[in-house]
Design a protein around this motif. Structure first.
Motif, mmCIF file in Angstrom:
data_model
loop_
_atom_site.group_PDB
_atom_site.id
_atom_site.type_symbol
_atom_site.label_atom_id
_atom_site.label_comp_id
_atom_site.label_asym_id
_atom_site.label_seq_id
_atom_site.Cartn_x
_atom_site.Cartn_y
_atom_site.Cartn_z
ATOM 1 N N MET A 1 -36.748 -82.302 15.529
ATOM 2 C CA MET A 1 -36.647 -82.914 14.221
ATOM 3 C C MET A 1 -37.471 -84.209 14.184
ATOM 4 O O MET A 1 -37.516 -84.960 15.142
ATOM 5 N N LYS A 2 -38.111 -84.443 13.051
ATOM 6 C CA LYS A 2 -38.984 -85.602 12.907
ATOM 7 C C LYS A 2 -38.170 -86.904 12.854
ATOM 8 O O LYS A 2 -37.149 -86.986 12.180
ATOM 9 N N GLN A 3 -38.649 -87.915 13.565
ATOM 10 C CA GLN A 3 -38.008 -89.228 13.581
ATOM 11 C C GLN A 3 -38.267 -89.935 12.257
ATOM 12 O O GLN A 3 -39.406 -90.029 11.825
ATOM 13 N N ARG A 4 -37.192 -90.424 11.617
ATOM 14 C CA ARG A 4 -37.357 -91.137 10.351
ATOM 15 C C ARG A 4 -37.808 -92.569 10.602
ATOM 16 O O ARG A 4 -37.387 -93.206 11.553
ATOM 17 N N LYS A 5 -38.638 -93.062 9.719
ATOM 18 C CA LYS A 5 -39.118 -94.438 9.814
ATOM 19 C C LYS A 5 -37.993 -95.388 9.396
ATOM 20 O O LYS A 5 -37.338 -95.179 8.382
ATOM 21 N N ILE A 6 -37.778 -96.439 10.181
ATOM 22 C CA ILE A 6 -36.746 -97.421 9.883
ATOM 23 C C ILE A 6 -37.392 -98.580 9.129
ATOM 24 O O ILE A 6 -38.292 -99.238 9.656
ATOM 25 N N PRO A 7 -36.938 -98.846 7.874
ATOM 26 C CA PRO A 7 -37.525 -99.958 7.125
ATOM 27 C C PRO A 7 -37.181 -101.299 7.771
ATOM 28 O O PRO A 7 -36.037 -101.553 8.119
ATOM 29 N N MET A 8 -38.191 -102.139 7.939
ATOM 30 C CA MET A 8 -38.006 -103.449 8.565
ATOM 31 C C MET A 8 -38.198 -104.544 7.514
ATOM 32 O O MET A 8 -39.032 -104.424 6.631
ATOM 33 N N ARG A 9 -37.412 -105.614 7.641
ATOM 34 C CA ARG A 9 -37.526 -106.771 6.766
ATOM 35 C C ARG A 9 -37.450 -108.030 7.617
ATOM 36 O O ARG A 9 -36.900 -108.029 8.702
ATOM 37 N N LYS A 10 -37.971 -109.131 7.071
ATOM 38 C CA LYS A 10 -37.972 -110.397 7.811
ATOM 39 C C LYS A 10 -36.772 -111.249 7.409
ATOM 40 O O LYS A 10 -36.528 -111.471 6.227
ATOM 41 N N ASP A 11 -36.047 -111.729 8.417
ATOM 42 C CA ASP A 11 -34.958 -112.675 8.198
ATOM 43 C C ASP A 11 -35.585 -113.994 7.750
ATOM 44 O O ASP A 11 -36.436 -114.543 8.439
ATOM 45 N N ILE A 12 -35.165 -114.499 6.601
ATOM 46 C CA ILE A 12 -35.774 -115.692 6.015
ATOM 47 C C ILE A 12 -35.489 -116.958 6.823
ATOM 48 O O ILE A 12 -36.246 -117.912 6.776
ATOM 49 N N VAL A 13 -34.405 -116.963 7.599
ATOM 50 C CA VAL A 13 -34.039 -118.157 8.363
ATOM 51 C C VAL A 13 -34.763 -118.193 9.707
ATOM 52 O O VAL A 13 -35.392 -119.189 10.061
ATOM 53 N N GLY A 15 -37.157 -115.851 10.774
ATOM 54 C CA GLY A 15 -38.506 -115.304 10.732
ATOM 55 C C GLY A 15 -38.657 -114.051 11.574
ATOM 56 O O GLY A 15 -39.762 -113.560 11.787
ATOM 57 N N GLU A 16 -37.550 -113.503 12.028
ATOM 58 C CA GLU A 16 -37.553 -112.331 12.903
ATOM 59 C C GLU A 16 -37.505 -111.039 12.082
ATOM 60 O O GLU A 16 -36.767 -110.954 11.097
ATOM 61 N N MET A 17 -38.309 -110.053 12.459
ATOM 62 C CA MET A 17 -38.291 -108.752 11.798
ATOM 63 C C MET A 17 -37.112 -107.942 12.348
ATOM 64 O O MET A 17 -36.937 -107.852 13.562
ATOM 65 N N MET A 18 -36.327 -107.352 11.427
ATOM 66 C CA MET A 18 -35.147 -106.590 11.821
ATOM 67 C C MET A 18 -35.010 -105.370 10.924
ATOM 68 O O MET A 18 -35.546 -105.351 9.813
ATOM 69 N N PRO A 19 -34.260 -104.347 11.381
ATOM 70 C CA PRO A 19 -33.988 -103.211 10.494
ATOM 71 C C PRO A 19 -33.238 -103.669 9.245
ATOM 72 O O PRO A 19 -32.349 -104.521 9.322
ATOM 73 N N LYS A 20 -33.591 -103.112 8.118
ATOM 74 C CA LYS A 20 -33.026 -103.507 6.826
ATOM 75 C C LYS A 20 -31.502 -103.413 6.804
ATOM 76 O O LYS A 20 -30.828 -104.235 6.185
ATOM 77 N N LYS A 21 -30.945 -102.428 7.506
ATOM 78 C CA LYS A 21 -29.493 -102.229 7.514
ATOM 79 C C LYS A 21 -28.743 -103.355 8.213
ATOM 80 O O LYS A 21 -27.546 -103.516 8.010
ATOM 81 N N GLU A 22 -29.428 -104.127 9.027
ATOM 82 C CA GLU A 22 -28.789 -105.227 9.751
ATOM 83 C C GLU A 22 -28.892 -106.555 9.000
ATOM 84 O O GLU A 22 -28.528 -107.600 9.532
ATOM 85 N N LEU A 23 -29.388 -106.511 7.765
ATOM 86 C CA LEU A 23 -29.601 -107.725 6.983
ATOM 87 C C LEU A 23 -28.825 -107.666 5.664
ATOM 88 O O LEU A 23 -28.447 -106.596 5.202
ATOM 89 N N VAL A 24 -28.600 -108.829 5.080
ATOM 90 C CA VAL A 24 -27.978 -108.954 3.764
ATOM 91 C C VAL A 24 -29.055 -109.423 2.797
ATOM 92 O O VAL A 24 -29.812 -110.339 3.111
ATOM 93 N N ARG A 25 -29.111 -108.806 1.617
ATOM 94 C CA ARG A 25 -30.119 -109.186 0.622
ATOM 95 C C ARG A 25 -29.523 -110.194 -0.352
ATOM 96 O O ARG A 25 -28.410 -110.026 -0.842
#
Length: 98
Positions: A1-13, A15-25
């Motif tokens: 099965m194909k690996q799904r791409k995990i969306p990454m976002r930057k923590d504003i405090v 500056g670290e890139m993290m998976p979107k699910k581990e962040l609060v918008r």
């Protein structure tokens, strides 16, 4: 099965890139109102912060979202953010360690 791409976002405090699910918008709408976005789908400009109470407290000290959104934000918002992050962190620890 194909690996799904995990969306990454930057923590504003940190500056670290993290998976979107581990962040609060946090979002600012057209009326310059800043609020938590639990669903991640509210319209407006968004910024992300890690689900970590220490980082949320750091954001309050540095007034990070005031700078990011170029608006004056009340301390009550930061207190609400810290409470929400604390709750989410506790839930993660409770449900992910089973």
């Amino acid at each position: 099965m194909k690996q799904r791409k995990i969306p990454m976002r930057k923590d504003i405090v940190t500056g670290e890139m993290m998976p979107k699910k581990e962040l609060v918008r946090v979002v600012k709408n057209k009326e310059n109102e800043v609020s938590l976005d639990e669903t991640g789908k509210k319209p407006g400009r968004g910024a992300y912060i890690a689900v970590d109470v220490a980082i949320a407290r750091q954001a309050k000290e540095k007034r990070t979202f005031d700078q990011a959104f170029s608006v004056k934000i009340d301390d009550r918002f930061y207190d609400e953010l810290i409470q929400y992050v604390d709750h989410q962190q506790a839930r993660r620890e409770l449900f992910n360690n089973e």
